[in-house]
Design a protein around this motif. Structure first.
Motif, short mmCIF file in Angstrom:
data_model
loop_
_atom_site.label_atom_id
_atom_site.label_comp_id
_atom_site.label_asym_id
_atom_site.label_seq_id
_atom_site.Cartn_x
_atom_site.Cartn_y
_atom_site.Cartn_z
N GLY A 80 0.86 -1.17 0.00
CA GLY A 80 0.00 0.00 0.00
C GLY A 80 0.90 1.22 0.00
N GLU A 81 0.40 2.31 -0.52
CA GLU A 81 1.25 3.50 -0.58
C GLU A 81 1.55 4.06 0.81
N ARG A 82 0.72 3.73 1.77
CA ARG A 82 0.95 4.20 3.14
C ARG A 82 1.59 3.13 4.02
N ARG A 83 1.12 1.87 3.87
CA ARG A 83 1.63 0.78 4.69
C ARG A 83 1.96 -0.42 3.82
N ILE A 84 2.97 -1.19 4.25
CA ILE A 84 3.37 -2.41 3.57
C ILE A 84 3.34 -3.53 4.61
N GLY A 85 2.41 -4.47 4.42
CA GLY A 85 2.35 -5.64 5.30
C GLY A 85 3.36 -6.68 4.83
N ILE A 86 4.01 -7.32 5.79
CA ILE A 86 5.06 -8.30 5.48
C ILE A 86 4.79 -9.62 6.19
N ALA A 87 4.94 -10.71 5.45
CA ALA A 87 4.86 -12.06 6.01
C ALA A 87 6.05 -12.85 5.48
N LEU A 88 6.41 -13.90 6.20
CA LEU A 88 7.49 -14.79 5.78
C LEU A 88 6.99 -16.22 5.82
N SER A 89 7.50 -17.04 4.92
CA SER A 89 7.17 -18.46 4.97
C SER A 89 8.21 -19.18 5.82
N ASP A 90 7.86 -20.39 6.23
CA ASP A 90 8.87 -21.25 6.82
C ASP A 90 9.73 -21.77 5.66
N ALA A 91 10.87 -22.36 5.96
CA ALA A 91 11.79 -22.82 4.91
C ALA A 91 11.17 -23.92 4.04
N GLN A 127 8.14 -23.94 3.12
CA GLN A 127 7.09 -23.26 2.36
C GLN A 127 5.72 -23.90 2.57
N ARG A 128 5.42 -24.17 3.82
CA ARG A 128 4.12 -24.73 4.17
C ARG A 128 3.17 -23.69 4.76
N ILE A 129 3.75 -22.71 5.47
CA ILE A 129 2.90 -21.77 6.20
C ILE A 129 3.48 -20.36 6.13
N ALA A 130 2.58 -19.39 6.05
CA ALA A 130 2.96 -17.98 6.07
C ALA A 130 2.78 -17.46 7.49
N ILE A 131 3.75 -16.67 7.93
CA ILE A 131 3.76 -16.14 9.29
C ILE A 131 3.91 -14.62 9.21
N GLY A 132 3.02 -13.91 9.88
CA GLY A 132 3.09 -12.45 9.87
C GLY A 132 4.40 -11.97 10.47
N HIS A 133 4.99 -10.98 9.85
CA HIS A 133 6.26 -10.43 10.34
C HIS A 133 6.08 -9.02 10.88
N SER A 134 5.69 -8.08 10.03
CA SER A 134 5.60 -6.68 10.45
C SER A 134 4.82 -5.87 9.43
N THR A 135 4.66 -4.61 9.75
CA THR A 135 4.07 -3.65 8.82
C THR A 135 4.95 -2.42 8.81
N LEU A 136 5.31 -1.98 7.60
CA LEU A 136 6.11 -0.76 7.46
C LEU A 136 5.17 0.40 7.16
N ASP A 137 5.35 1.49 7.87
CA ASP A 137 4.57 2.70 7.64
C ASP A 137 5.45 3.68 6.88
N SER A 138 5.02 4.08 5.69
CA SER A 138 5.85 4.95 4.85
C SER A 138 6.06 6.34 5.45
N ARG A 139 5.24 6.73 6.41
CA ARG A 139 5.47 8.02 7.07
C ARG A 139 6.62 7.94 8.06
N ILE A 140 6.88 6.74 8.55
CA ILE A 140 7.95 6.53 9.53
C ILE A 140 9.21 5.99 8.87
N GLU A 141 9.02 4.99 8.02
CA GLU A 141 10.14 4.34 7.33
C GLU A 141 10.49 5.14 6.09
N LYS A 142 11.63 5.80 6.10
CA LYS A 142 12.01 6.70 5.00
C LYS A 142 12.21 5.95 3.69
N ASP A 143 12.84 4.78 3.73
CA ASP A 143 13.05 4.00 2.51
C ASP A 143 12.62 2.56 2.77
#
Length: 150
Positions: A13-24, A26-42
């Motif tokens: 999203g232009e404001r937020r980027i949701g991030i998930a990671l798989s296990d090695a 590749q059976r399951i997706a696990i939530g990792h974090s969300t980046l906020d473009s107002r806080i995260e410069k790059d």
């Protein structure tokens, strides 16, 4: 799809980027974090750091496909531009996965937990959680479609 490799899922999203990671495996997706473009410069540099930390070997990004036509939606151009910038810096393969209803499904999953989880979180924290869960849904859909059954 490469075996025994962690994949990163992104709900862009232009404001937020949701991030998930798989296990090695590749059976399951696990939530990792969300980046906020107002806080995260790059945010792309942050995605690079996460990909290095977890030895990510590929990225799955939610891509808007119109349900009525099956063609890319109006935000596809923005996501295509983001993918170009991401690939130039992160240098990993990027796979597009239909993101249809991922945010709606994420909201439903949160609401199924009960009203208490809504009351305890600020509006911003709730949106961050929705984006992180949407990234999980996008990545899990990709994993399920590309799983090789034995």
């Amino acid at each position: 799809m490469m075996k025994n490799a962690v994949l990163m899922g992104i709900d862009f999203g232009e404001r937020r980027i949701g991030i998930a990671l798989s296990d090695a495996e590749q059976r399951i997706a696990i939530g990792h974090s969300t980046l906020d473009s107002r806080i995260e410069k790059d945010p792309i540099l942050k995605l690079l750091a996460i990909s290095k930390e977890f030895d990510v070997r590929g990225i799955v990004i939610g891509y808007p496909i119109r349900t009525d036509t099956g063609l890319p939606g109006e935000k596809a151009f923005v996501i295509d531009k983001f993918i170009e910038e991401l690939q130039a810096i992160v240098n990993l393969p990027v796979y597009r996965e239909d993101e249809a209803f991922s945010s709606t499904l994420a909201q439903q999953r949160i609401s199924q937990r009960g009203k208490k989880s809504f009351k305890k979180k600020s509006r911003g924290a709730m949106k961050n959680e929705i984006d992180r869960i949407a990234a999980c849904i996008i990545l899990q859909d990709y994993l399920d479609q590309h799983r090789e059954y034995q």
